[in-house]
Design a protein around this motif. Structure first.
Motif, PDB file in Angstrom:
ATOM      1  N   GLY A   1      65.309 -22.229  95.463  1.00 14.04           N
ATOM      2  CA  GLY A   1      64.194 -22.848  96.163  1.00 14.04           C
ATOM      3  C   GLY A   1      62.868 -22.611  95.457  1.00 14.04           C
ATOM      4  N   LEU A   2      62.665 -21.415  94.951  1.00 15.08           N
ATOM      5  CA  LEU A   2      61.428 -21.116  94.236  1.00 15.08           C
ATOM      6  C   LEU A   2      61.310 -21.928  92.956  1.00 15.08           C
ATOM      7  N   ARG A   3      62.456 -22.257  92.347  1.00 21.97           N
ATOM      8  CA  ARG A   3      62.457 -23.047  91.109  1.00 21.97           C
ATOM      9  C   ARG A   3      62.364 -24.547  91.364  1.00 21.97           C
ATOM     10  N   SER A   4      62.428 -24.974  92.621  1.00 20.43           N
ATOM     11  CA  SER A   4      62.493 -26.397  92.922  1.00 20.43           C
ATOM     12  C   SER A   4      61.145 -26.995  93.321  1.00 20.43           C
ATOM     13  N   ALA A   5      60.079 -26.253  93.164  1.00 20.30           N
ATOM     14  CA  ALA A   5      58.761 -26.776  93.522  1.00 20.30           C
ATOM     15  C   ALA A   5      58.419 -27.987  92.656  1.00 20.30           C
ATOM     16  N   ASP A   6      57.692 -28.933  93.230  1.00 23.15           N
ATOM     17  CA  ASP A   6      57.304 -30.137  92.508  1.00 23.15           C
ATOM     18  C   ASP A   6      56.463 -29.793  91.284  1.00 23.15           C
TER      19      ASP A   6
ATOM     20  N   LEU B   1      56.896 -20.307  98.057  1.00 19.93           N
ATOM     21  CA  LEU B   1      57.578 -19.817  99.257  1.00 19.93           C
ATOM     22  C   LEU B   1      57.818 -20.930 100.291  1.00 19.93           C
ATOM     23  N   PRO B   2      56.828 -21.784 100.603  1.00 18.57           N
ATOM     24  CA  PRO B   2      57.132 -22.888 101.530  1.00 18.57           C
ATOM     25  C   PRO B   2      58.211 -23.829 100.992  1.00 18.57           C
ATOM     26  N   THR B   3      58.212 -24.064  99.675  1.00 17.62           N
ATOM     27  CA  THR B   3      59.241 -24.917  99.091  1.00 17.62           C
ATOM     28  C   THR B   3      60.617 -24.276  99.207  1.00 17.62           C
ATOM     29  N   ALA B   4      60.667 -22.950  99.077  1.00 16.70           N
ATOM     30  CA  ALA B   4      61.945 -22.232  99.074  1.00 16.70           C
ATOM     31  C   ALA B   4      62.486 -21.986 100.478  1.00 16.70           C
ATOM     32  N   LEU B   5      61.702 -22.212 101.518  1.00 14.58           N
ATOM     33  CA  LEU B   5      62.141 -21.870 102.879  1.00 14.58           C
ATOM     34  C   LEU B   5      63.456 -22.547 103.275  1.00 14.58           C
ATOM     35  N   PRO B   6      63.636 -23.860 103.062  1.00  9.18           N
ATOM     36  CA  PRO B   6      64.938 -24.459 103.434  1.00  9.18           C
ATOM     37  C   PRO B   6      66.106 -23.854 102.674  1.00  9.18           C
TER      38      PRO B   6
ATOM     39  N   LEU C   1      63.695  -9.697  95.229  1.00  9.64           N
ATOM     40  CA  LEU C   1      64.118  -9.854  93.840  1.00  9.64           C
ATOM     41  C   LEU C   1      63.948 -11.298  93.374  1.00  9.64           C
ATOM     42  N   ALA C   2      64.204 -12.264  94.245  1.00 10.29           N
ATOM     43  CA  ALA C   2      63.997 -13.661  93.880  1.00 10.29           C
ATOM     44  C   ALA C   2      62.523 -13.936  93.580  1.00 10.29           C
ATOM     45  N   GLY C   3      61.633 -13.352  94.389  1.00 12.82           N
ATOM     46  CA  GLY C   3      60.206 -13.502  94.115  1.00 12.82           C
ATOM     47  C   GLY C   3      59.804 -12.882  92.788  1.00 12.82           C
ATOM     48  N   ALA C   4      60.375 -11.718  92.483  1.00 12.48           N
ATOM     49  CA  ALA C   4      60.097 -11.081  91.193  1.00 12.48           C
ATOM     50  C   ALA C   4      60.633 -11.926  90.040  1.00 12.48           C
ATOM     51  N   PHE C   5      61.813 -12.503  90.221  1.00 14.42           N
ATOM     52  CA  PHE C   5      62.379 -13.375  89.188  1.00 14.42           C
ATOM     53  C   PHE C   5      61.497 -14.604  88.962  1.00 14.42           C
ATOM     54  N   ALA C   6      60.947 -15.148  90.050  1.00 16.55           N
ATOM     55  CA  ALA C   6      60.103 -16.330  89.934  1.00 16.55           C
ATOM     56  C   ALA C   6      58.809 -16.029  89.181  1.00 16.55           C
ATOM     57  N   LEU C   7      58.342 -14.798  89.279  1.00 14.31           N
ATOM     58  CA  LEU C   7      57.108 -14.411  88.603  1.00 14.31           C
ATOM     59  C   LEU C   7      57.341 -13.980  87.161  1.00 14.31           C
TER      60      LEU C   7
ATOM     61  N   TRP D   1      50.327 -14.901  92.283  1.00 14.02           N
ATOM     62  CA  TRP D   1      50.580 -14.569  93.682  1.00 14.02           C
ATOM     63  C   TRP D   1      50.176 -15.712  94.602  1.00 14.02           C
ATOM     64  N   GLN D   2      49.071 -16.392  94.302  1.00 13.35           N
ATOM     65  CA  GLN D   2      48.649 -17.534  95.110  1.00 13.35           C
ATOM     66  C   GLN D   2      49.644 -18.685  95.010  1.00 13.35           C
ATOM     67  N   THR D   3      50.142 -18.917  93.802  1.00 13.38           N
ATOM     68  CA  THR D   3      51.156 -19.961  93.613  1.00 13.38           C
ATOM     69  C   THR D   3      52.429 -19.626  94.374  1.00 13.38           C
ATOM     70  N   LEU D   4      52.801 -18.354  94.309  1.00 18.13           N
ATOM     71  CA  LEU D   4      54.010 -17.935  95.011  1.00 18.13           C
ATOM     72  C   LEU D   4      53.841 -18.085  96.516  1.00 18.13           C
ATOM     73  N   ARG D   5      52.694 -17.679  97.041  1.00 14.20           N
ATOM     74  CA  ARG D   5      52.486 -17.664  98.490  1.00 14.20           C
ATOM     75  C   ARG D   5      52.299 -19.067  99.057  1.00 14.20           C
ATOM     76  N   PHE D   6      51.490 -19.894  98.405  1.00 14.92           N
ATOM     77  CA  PHE D   6      51.104 -21.170  99.006  1.00 14.92           C
ATOM     78  C   PHE D   6      51.940 -22.359  98.547  1.00 14.92           C
ATOM     79  N   LEU D   7      52.710 -22.213  97.476  1.00 12.72           N
ATOM     80  CA  LEU D   7      53.516 -23.319  96.992  1.00 12.72           C
ATOM     81  C   LEU D   7      55.002 -22.990  96.935  1.00 12.72           C
TER      82      LEU D   7
END
Length: 264
Positions: free
Chosen positions: A147-152, A175-180, A84-90, A167-173
């Motif tokens: 975390g998804l909203r905190s990307a640079d 999601l790694p930013t949101a991991l912590p 749901l967080a991923g859907a919200f981010a998109l 989807w590329q932005t979500l996967r490569f930018l």
């Protein structure tokens, strides 16, 4: 000097809490013996451990029921919260539409919801599982979304410049930013799922052989078997500590070396 400091920190990290816990239990045992407090009021830690050893066979089945419900609820909360967080981010529209429902789940007391769920499901086990899921869901969703909203912002613009898809932005930018943030939410949700499972079982009034530790605590309290009640509480506490340590180790494993929250 720096190497010596790094070698001392891991030892101190374990030695300090072990020393504090040992002093606490030693003081507890000493106070019970000094004031001659009867076991039906406050058993000493040695009596609690002896009771746990004597009754572990009868408590182990209930402990496994509690652990199974806790882990199932946590898995469902993790999957649903991240999705749901991923859907919200998109989609901002989707976030604006569904956020009120997520907030309602978070702010409604689980004790008030459990009887209603019990009526709708007509199953104590299902009630406990749903309640534990409700309690654990929001921390995963909120932390992952943060975390998804905190990307640079500069990196986000770079991805747009190179015409990366959502989807590329979500996967490569994102999601790694949101991991912590996700791992932080997972630590909170792990403890809350256990609390939700125990509290929901108290509220649902589940009884019988295939029930969790909450039922054993209630039974011991009704029979004034206070040492056995404390033994069941010890199992609940140890389970919560084990869950916390598991996610602490996972966080160190995934974040050490590249994120500031876990130093090298």
């Amino acid at each position: 000097m720096a190497e010596a400091g790094r070698q001392q920190r891991p030892a101190g990290r374990w030695l300090a809490p072990l020393l504090a816990v040992s002093v606490f239990f030693a003081g507890w045992e000493a106070a019970v013996r000094f004031w001659d407090i009867p076991p039906y009021l406050l058993p000493g830690p040695l009596l609690v451990l002896q009771t746990l050893y004597d009754n572990f066979g009868s408590l182990a089945g209930s402990w496994w029921v509690t652990v199974r419900i806790t882990l199932t609820a946590l898995a469902l909360a993790t999957f649903g919260g991240v999705a749901l967080a991923g859907a919200f981010a998109l989609s901002r529209w989707l976030e604006w539409s569904l956020t009120p429902f997520a907030v309602v789940l978070q702010v409604t007391p689980i004790i008030a919801v459990a009887p209603l769920i019990m009526i709708l499901t007509d199953s104590a086990s299902a009630t406990v599982l749903i309640c534990a899921w409700i309690v654990a869901f929001f921390p995963v969703l909120a932390n992952t979304l943060a975390g998804l909203r905190s990307a640079d912002a500069g990196l986000v613009e770079l991805f747009r410049l190179y015409r990366a898809s959502r989807w590329q932005t979500l996967r490569f930018l994102l999601l790694p930013t949101a991991l912590p943030y996700f791992l932080s939410g997972l630590k909170v949700a792990g403890g809350l799922s256990l609390i939700g499972a125990v509290v929901a079982e108290f509220t649902a009034g589940a009884a019988g052989r295939n029930t969790g530790l909450a039922s054993r605590i209630l039974e011991a309290a009704f029979r004034t078997e206070i040492p056995k009640m404390f033994a069941a509480l010890v199992l609940v506490s140890l389970t919560g500590v084990a869950i916390h340590l598991l996610f602490e180790a996972l966080s160190r494993r995934l974040l050490r070396g590249w994120h500031g929250s876990e130093p090298r």
